[in-house]
Design a protein around this motif. Structure first.
Motif, PDB file in Angstrom:
ATOM      1  N   ARG A 257       0.832  -1.208   0.000  1.00  0.00           N
ATOM      2  CA  ARG A 257       0.000   0.000   0.000  1.00  0.00           C
ATOM      3  C   ARG A 257       0.866   1.256   0.000  1.00  0.00           C
ATOM      4  O   ARG A 257       0.632   2.195  -0.769  1.00  0.00           O
ATOM      5  CB  ARG A 257      -0.905  -0.022   1.231  1.00  0.00           C
ATOM      6  CG  ARG A 257      -1.872   1.141   1.349  1.00  0.00           C
ATOM      7  CD  ARG A 257      -2.890   1.140   0.245  1.00  0.00           C
ATOM      8  NE  ARG A 257      -2.548   2.075  -0.819  1.00  0.00           N
ATOM      9  CZ  ARG A 257      -3.088   2.080  -2.020  1.00  0.00           C
ATOM     10  NH1 ARG A 257      -3.986   1.201  -2.354  1.00  0.00           N
ATOM     11  NH2 ARG A 257      -2.730   2.968  -2.914  1.00  0.00           N
ATOM     12  N   HIS A 258       1.888   1.273   0.845  1.00  0.00           N
ATOM     13  CA  HIS A 258       2.766   2.437   0.897  1.00  0.00           C
ATOM     14  C   HIS A 258       3.541   2.608  -0.409  1.00  0.00           C
ATOM     15  O   HIS A 258       3.740   3.726  -0.878  1.00  0.00           O
ATOM     16  CB  HIS A 258       3.746   2.314   2.069  1.00  0.00           C
ATOM     17  CG  HIS A 258       3.090   2.392   3.421  1.00  0.00           C
ATOM     18  ND1 HIS A 258       1.949   3.123   3.650  1.00  0.00           N
ATOM     19  CD2 HIS A 258       3.414   1.829   4.611  1.00  0.00           C
ATOM     20  CE1 HIS A 258       1.601   3.009   4.922  1.00  0.00           C
ATOM     21  NE2 HIS A 258       2.459   2.232   5.515  1.00  0.00           N
ATOM     22  N   THR A 260       2.593   1.707  -3.413  1.00  0.00           N
ATOM     23  CA  THR A 260       1.668   2.220  -4.427  1.00  0.00           C
ATOM     24  C   THR A 260       1.405   3.707  -4.221  1.00  0.00           C
ATOM     25  O   THR A 260       1.412   4.491  -5.175  1.00  0.00           O
ATOM     26  CB  THR A 260       0.340   1.440  -4.366  1.00  0.00           C
ATOM     27  OG1 THR A 260       0.603   0.049  -4.508  1.00  0.00           O
ATOM     28  CG2 THR A 260      -0.597   1.878  -5.471  1.00  0.00           C
ATOM     29  N   THR A 261       1.173   4.104  -2.964  1.00  0.00           N
ATOM     30  CA  THR A 261       0.932   5.516  -2.665  1.00  0.00           C
ATOM     31  C   THR A 261       2.165   6.355  -2.938  1.00  0.00           C
ATOM     32  O   THR A 261       2.077   7.465  -3.478  1.00  0.00           O
ATOM     33  CB  THR A 261       0.514   5.674  -1.186  1.00  0.00           C
ATOM     34  OG1 THR A 261      -0.621   4.843  -0.931  1.00  0.00           O
ATOM     35  CG2 THR A 261       0.158   7.111  -0.855  1.00  0.00           C
ATOM     36  N   TYR A 264       2.502   6.767  -6.683  1.00  0.00           N
ATOM     37  CA  TYR A 264       1.478   7.659  -7.224  1.00  0.00           C
ATOM     38  C   TYR A 264       1.777   9.113  -6.864  1.00  0.00           C
ATOM     39  O   TYR A 264       1.579  10.019  -7.675  1.00  0.00           O
ATOM     40  CB  TYR A 264       0.099   7.247  -6.702  1.00  0.00           C
ATOM     41  CG  TYR A 264      -1.034   7.998  -7.370  1.00  0.00           C
ATOM     42  CD1 TYR A 264      -1.238   7.886  -8.743  1.00  0.00           C
ATOM     43  CD2 TYR A 264      -1.881   8.823  -6.642  1.00  0.00           C
ATOM     44  CE1 TYR A 264      -2.266   8.577  -9.367  1.00  0.00           C
ATOM     45  CE2 TYR A 264      -2.910   9.516  -7.261  1.00  0.00           C
ATOM     46  CZ  TYR A 264      -3.095   9.385  -8.621  1.00  0.00           C
ATOM     47  OH  TYR A 264      -4.106  10.077  -9.234  1.00  0.00           O
ATOM     48  N   GLY A 265       2.271   9.348  -5.641  1.00  0.00           N
ATOM     49  CA  GLY A 265       2.627  10.707  -5.238  1.00  0.00           C
ATOM     50  C   GLY A 265       3.748  11.268  -6.100  1.00  0.00           C
ATOM     51  O   GLY A 265       3.715  12.439  -6.508  1.00  0.00           O
ATOM     52  N   GLU A 289      -8.906  10.313  -1.953  1.00  0.00           N
ATOM     53  CA  GLU A 289      -7.665   9.662  -2.373  1.00  0.00           C
ATOM     54  C   GLU A 289      -6.483  10.621  -2.248  1.00  0.00           C
ATOM     55  O   GLU A 289      -5.398  10.233  -1.787  1.00  0.00           O
ATOM     56  CB  GLU A 289      -7.798   9.162  -3.812  1.00  0.00           C
ATOM     57  CG  GLU A 289      -8.728   7.955  -3.952  1.00  0.00           C
ATOM     58  CD  GLU A 289      -8.898   7.518  -5.396  1.00  0.00           C
ATOM     59  OE1 GLU A 289      -8.282   8.155  -6.285  1.00  0.00           O
ATOM     60  OE2 GLU A 289      -9.628   6.551  -5.642  1.00  0.00           O
ATOM     61  N   VAL A 293      -3.018  10.171  -0.038  1.00  0.00           N
ATOM     62  CA  VAL A 293      -1.682  10.304  -0.621  1.00  0.00           C
ATOM     63  C   VAL A 293      -0.928  11.421   0.092  1.00  0.00           C
ATOM     64  O   VAL A 293       0.230  11.261   0.501  1.00  0.00           O
ATOM     65  CB  VAL A 293      -1.759  10.588  -2.138  1.00  0.00           C
ATOM     66  CG1 VAL A 293      -0.362  10.842  -2.709  1.00  0.00           C
ATOM     67  CG2 VAL A 293      -2.418   9.416  -2.862  1.00  0.00           C
TER      68      VAL A 293
END
Length: 377
Positions: A257-258, A260-261, A264-265, A289, A293
């Motif tokens: 999860r981290h 992916t975040t 994305y950031g 969302e 993020v």
């Protein structure tokens, strides 16, 4: 025919209702404060789930009978309960006085301070052992009944191995987000009882009620029962897991999860649109969302780097599967294969099937709050 004078009178009526609400909130806060004092004296847990459920159900029925939206009433009540739990944190019951004195290694860090303050609220003697007190470590640790290690994952082994010998009856605890390796280190260094905790929250919580703490057995688990009882008095939800099972779950819940975040950031930061532009035209769900993020990047880069690095060797296969799933989805999009996309959707939906209705209800409430926050900005 209504006129402007009627509007002014109606608004005055709303003002009066609001003033009454504020007075009732003050009265309710006073009562919940008294309840907190009684719980502190009797050792009762802050959170009484059966009482909470019964209260919500009763108020929802009353709302329906009076033509008021029950969802509105429940939202208001839950917010008031959160305030009540926060108000009851000033002084807390002591469930295991035999754990005192407590030493928190790394107690000047954010999580160390959080635990230190909570233990002190429950009447425990708390000592801090951090870099600035290292020269006096032997004296600080003398007679300690509970030593909690609150240091970065990559520093835990060296910190624990550098500790002076602890008394055999001392409970040694770590609160890192990985459990197998830290527990092995603790058991190798200390002959006495050991337990691993993973608080599934950060240092910015307003109260401990309903916060999840994962518990992983180390050695002489019966000695840890007083600590676990104390966590329950504070209102925590305890989940006991094998250390291996815990780490496997965290590979998905935290590391993936981290990652992916984090990715994305970085992707957003490289785009031509400013964050303000994206927020200005975002739907409530995208606003939420963005909040999640942004929350990651508002916190410690060292912490999240350590979390991702600590189990990277174990998530390489998961990461490869994730990349493969992304690539397969991209191929379906390139081919314009709607049937394949719908089939993939159905497969994923089956995984969530038992919880979709619950998630939909919960997310709707969160989306409403996200939209409210956007309007307030």
């Amino acid at each position: 025919m209504a006129d402007i004078n009627d509007l002014d009178q109606l608004r005055a009526g709303i003002d009066e209702c609001d003033a009454q609400l504020v007075a009732l909130l003050a009265k309710r806060n006073s009562i919940t404060g008294q309840i907190g004092a009684i719980k502190q004296q009797t050792g009762a847990p802050l959170h009484a789930p059966d009482r909470e459920a019964a209260l919500l159900a009763a108020r929802r029925e009353e709302a329906i009978s009076q033509g008021v939206n029950p969802e509105l009433v429940e939202d208001i009540l839950r917010r008031m309960m959160r305030e009540a739990y926060q108000n009851q944190q000033a002084k807390l019951a002591c469930a295991a006085a035999n754990l005192s004195p407590i030493v928190i290694v790394g107690g000047e860090g954010a999580m160390g301070q959080l635990f230190a303050k909570q233990f002190q609220r429950s009447g425990y003697e708390v000592k801090i052992l951090d870099k600035s007190q290292q020269h006096n470590a032997t004296e600080i640790l003398r007679g300690a009944k509970l030593v909690m290690v609150s240091v970065p994952i990559n520093a835990l082994e060296s910190v624990v191995k550098s500790l002076p010998k602890l008394d055999d009856d001392c409970l040694l605890v770590d609160i890192t987000s990985v459990k197998q390796a830290p527990l092995a280190v603790l058991k190798a260094v200390h002959n006495g009882p050991v337990v691993g905790l993973h608080p599934m929250f950060g240092p910015d919580i307003s109260h401990w009620v309903k916060q999840t703490v994962v518990v992983c057995e180390g050695r002489d688990h019966h000695v840890a029962q007083g600590l676990l009882q104390q966590l329950q008095v504070w209102g925590c939800q305890l989940v006991e897991l094998d250390a291996k099972k815990h780490d496997e779950a965290m590979q998905i819940i935290q590391v993936m999860r981290h990652l992916t975040t984090f990715v994305y950031g970085q992707f957003l930061a490289k785009q031509s649109h400013t964050l303000a532009e994206l927020r200005s035209c975002s739907s409530p769900i995208y606003q939420l969302e963005l909040m999640m993020v942004g929350r990651l990047f508002a916190q410690s880069p060292e912490l999240y780097s350590d979390i991702m690095l600590a189990q990277f060797d174990n998530v390489e296969e998961l990461l490869a599967q994730y990349q493969d799933t992304f690539a397969q989805t991209l191929e379906k999009l390139k081919a314009g294969d709607k049937d394949a996309l719908m089939s993939a959707f159905a497969q994923a939906k089956a995984y969530f099937s038992d919880s979709t209705a619950h998630f939909l209800t919960q997310s709707r409430s969160l989306l409403n709050k996200a939209n409210d926050a956007k309007v307030l900005d």
